[in-house]
Design an enzyme around this catalytic site. Sequence first.
Site, PDB file in Angstrom:
ATOM      1  N   ASN A 155       4.063  16.763  -1.482  1.00 30.99           N
ATOM      2  CA  ASN A 155       2.925  16.172  -2.182  1.00 30.99           C
ATOM      3  C   ASN A 155       1.994  17.185  -2.821  1.00 30.99           C
ATOM      4  OD1 ASN A 155       2.575  16.544   0.752  1.00 30.99           O
ATOM      5  ND2 ASN A 155       0.453  16.021   0.342  1.00 30.99           N
ATOM      6  N   GLN A 183       6.513  10.400  -1.378  1.00 31.70           N
ATOM      7  CA  GLN A 183       6.325  10.866  -2.760  1.00 31.70           C
ATOM      8  C   GLN A 183       7.558  10.682  -3.638  1.00 31.70           C
ATOM      9  OE1 GLN A 183       3.652  11.937  -4.327  1.00 31.70           O
ATOM     10  NE2 GLN A 183       2.221  12.246  -2.631  1.00 31.70           N
ATOM     11  N   SER A 203       5.934   4.190   1.068  1.00 30.73           N
ATOM     12  CA  SER A 203       4.555   3.772   0.785  1.00 30.73           C
ATOM     13  C   SER A 203       4.549   3.084  -0.577  1.00 30.73           C
ATOM     14  CB  SER A 203       3.668   5.026   0.762  1.00 30.73           C
ATOM     15  OG  SER A 203       2.345   4.675   0.517  1.00 30.73           O
ATOM     16  N   ALA A 204       3.675   2.100  -0.753  1.00 26.13           N
ATOM     17  CA  ALA A 204       3.646   1.387  -2.044  1.00 26.13           C
ATOM     18  C   ALA A 204       2.691   2.022  -3.049  1.00 26.13           C
ATOM     19  CB  ALA A 204       3.247  -0.069  -1.819  1.00 26.13           C
ATOM     20  N   HIS A 205       1.587   2.595  -2.546  1.00 26.91           N
ATOM     21  CA  HIS A 205       0.544   2.995  -3.508  1.00 26.91           C
ATOM     22  C   HIS A 205       0.864   4.269  -4.283  1.00 26.91           C
ATOM     23  CE1 HIS A 205      -1.714   6.320  -1.400  1.00 26.91           C
ATOM     24  NE2 HIS A 205      -1.118   5.802  -0.343  1.00 26.91           N
ATOM     25  N   THR A 243       0.344 -10.147  12.088  1.00 27.02           N
ATOM     26  CA  THR A 243       0.603 -11.068  10.976  1.00 27.02           C
ATOM     27  C   THR A 243       0.886 -10.278   9.705  1.00 27.02           C
ATOM     28  OG1 THR A 243      -0.832 -12.686  11.984  1.00 27.02           O
ATOM     29  CG2 THR A 243      -0.392 -12.959   9.628  1.00 27.02           C
ATOM     30  N   CYS A 328      -5.324  13.926   1.579  1.00 24.01           N
ATOM     31  CA  CYS A 328      -5.446  13.699   3.022  1.00 24.01           C
ATOM     32  C   CYS A 328      -6.042  14.899   3.739  1.00 24.01           C
ATOM     33  CB  CYS A 328      -4.089  13.371   3.615  1.00 24.01           C
ATOM     34  SG  CYS A 328      -3.340  11.998   2.770  1.00 24.01           S
TER      35      CYS A 328
HETATM   36  N1  PMP Z   1       3.512  11.631   3.314  1.00 23.94           N
HETATM   37  C1  PMP Z   1       3.313  12.191   2.116  1.00 23.94           C
HETATM   38  C2  PMP Z   1       4.260  13.226   1.624  1.00 23.94           C
HETATM   39  C3  PMP Z   1       2.227  11.790   1.337  1.00 23.94           C
HETATM   40  O1  PMP Z   1       2.019  12.342   0.146  1.00 23.94           O
HETATM   41  C4  PMP Z   1       1.355  10.797   1.831  1.00 23.94           C
HETATM   42  C5  PMP Z   1       0.143  10.351   1.023  1.00 23.94           C
HETATM   43  N2  PMP Z   1      -0.701  11.390   0.667  1.00 23.94           N
HETATM   44  C6  PMP Z   1       1.613  10.242   3.090  1.00 23.94           C
HETATM   45  C7  PMP Z   1       2.705  10.685   3.803  1.00 23.94           C
HETATM   46  C8  PMP Z   1       0.742   9.166   3.654  1.00 23.94           C
HETATM   47  O2  PMP Z   1       0.968   7.988   2.960  1.00 23.94           O
HETATM   48  P1  PMP Z   1       0.006   6.713   3.075  1.00 23.94           P
HETATM   49  O3  PMP Z   1      -1.165   7.018   2.186  1.00 23.94           O
HETATM   50  O4  PMP Z   1       0.838   5.580   2.574  1.00 23.94           O
HETATM   51  O5  PMP Z   1      -0.372   6.561   4.500  1.00 23.94           O
END
Ligand code: PMP
Length: 387
Positions: A155, A183, A203-205, A243, A328
Amino acid sequence: MKNKIYFDYASTTPIAKEVKEDIGAALEDDLLGNASSLDHEFGVDASQAIELARQDIAELINAETAEIIWTSGATESNNLALYGVCNFKPQGHPLSIASSYAEHKSVIEPLMELKRKGHRVEFIEPNKDGYLDPASIAKILDRGLDLFSCMHVNNEIGSVNDIALIGSMCREKNIIFHVDAAQSIGKLPVDVEQNNIDLMSLSAHKIYGPKGIGALFINQRTVGRLQPLMSGGGQERAMRPGTLATHQIIGMAAAYRLAKANMENDLIHLTKCRDLFLQLTGDIEGLMINGDTHNTFPGIMSISLPDLHAESLLFAMDKVAISKGSACSSESDEPSHVLKSMGLGREEIEGTVRVSFGRNTRFKDIEVLTQSLKKAVDHLRLLKGGI
Ligand code: PMP
């Protein structure tokens, strides 16, 4: 609407129009049912919509629908995979796990905690381009592991691990292979069957879907070797009770369908964006590109200007939204553990910014970005009494 051009697609992506439409429809009363309330048609309809969505996720990665467990995102999926394997009671003895220093915090932190709890955890260093060398993986696998975990696309720098090769190395030694694919899914092709992947976090976002929804792929041979993180109503075959969020799940499926249809064009577009960025920044004195410039995922570029500070650069680049690195980790002031593990020095790390492109990035946006970068660099160097 903010007055800035967005270049932080690695942190999150805007929700695609089609995804918004599908989420909107899912919020209507027809789908108001609890997917676990199968005593009436509201619940049955919600459950059926969720099962169709599960098929879309499974299809993108060549999995069986029964192998997809909904979670809140890749952080939860990583936690479920790692704690799940290690907490599984019948094993009853400390496990041997290996991973790398270049992982996301949602892999590193659970592994540090598992180490404190008595499991044997080792981390290997990526090479100078940020990916794992097969030779160093082979060395650690030879020591006899229960679990190996690594990311597909990094990332912070966009480096790509050869998960097909690592998967075959793990399968040969019967080691559980977990991939953090937050990613890469929907951006690069991934086939869990062909790549011998046992567990994979989604992950969706990161791919134009909603935040707060993701999934863990758990293959048939591993599902009996995982302990859930929570107990409750038994949903998701008791692996992840609670749920289900129908509208989020439908949004994730829409994003994955869109990704499947657009993957090739997206990749061509991102490659053009990357090449234009490299061409337009080629004359900036002292600019370093971290990692390999071409053998990477083209949507993520990490650049260092060791004589400048990333904070000053971000502040001076007023028209664009870029980041210092991983969202993060941006709340802590620690230098990037990823760049450190690749061997970058303190000044190089402190002068690093991440630029990430996406489906909506236009070539003229990249011109604005590079002009803004050049202006900021000149301005800051002049203030320093510069070059
Ligand atoms: N793993 C990687 C390589 C990521 O880039 C991210 C998001 N920054 C995550 C895990 C965490 O994903 P999420 O935001 O869906 O918790």
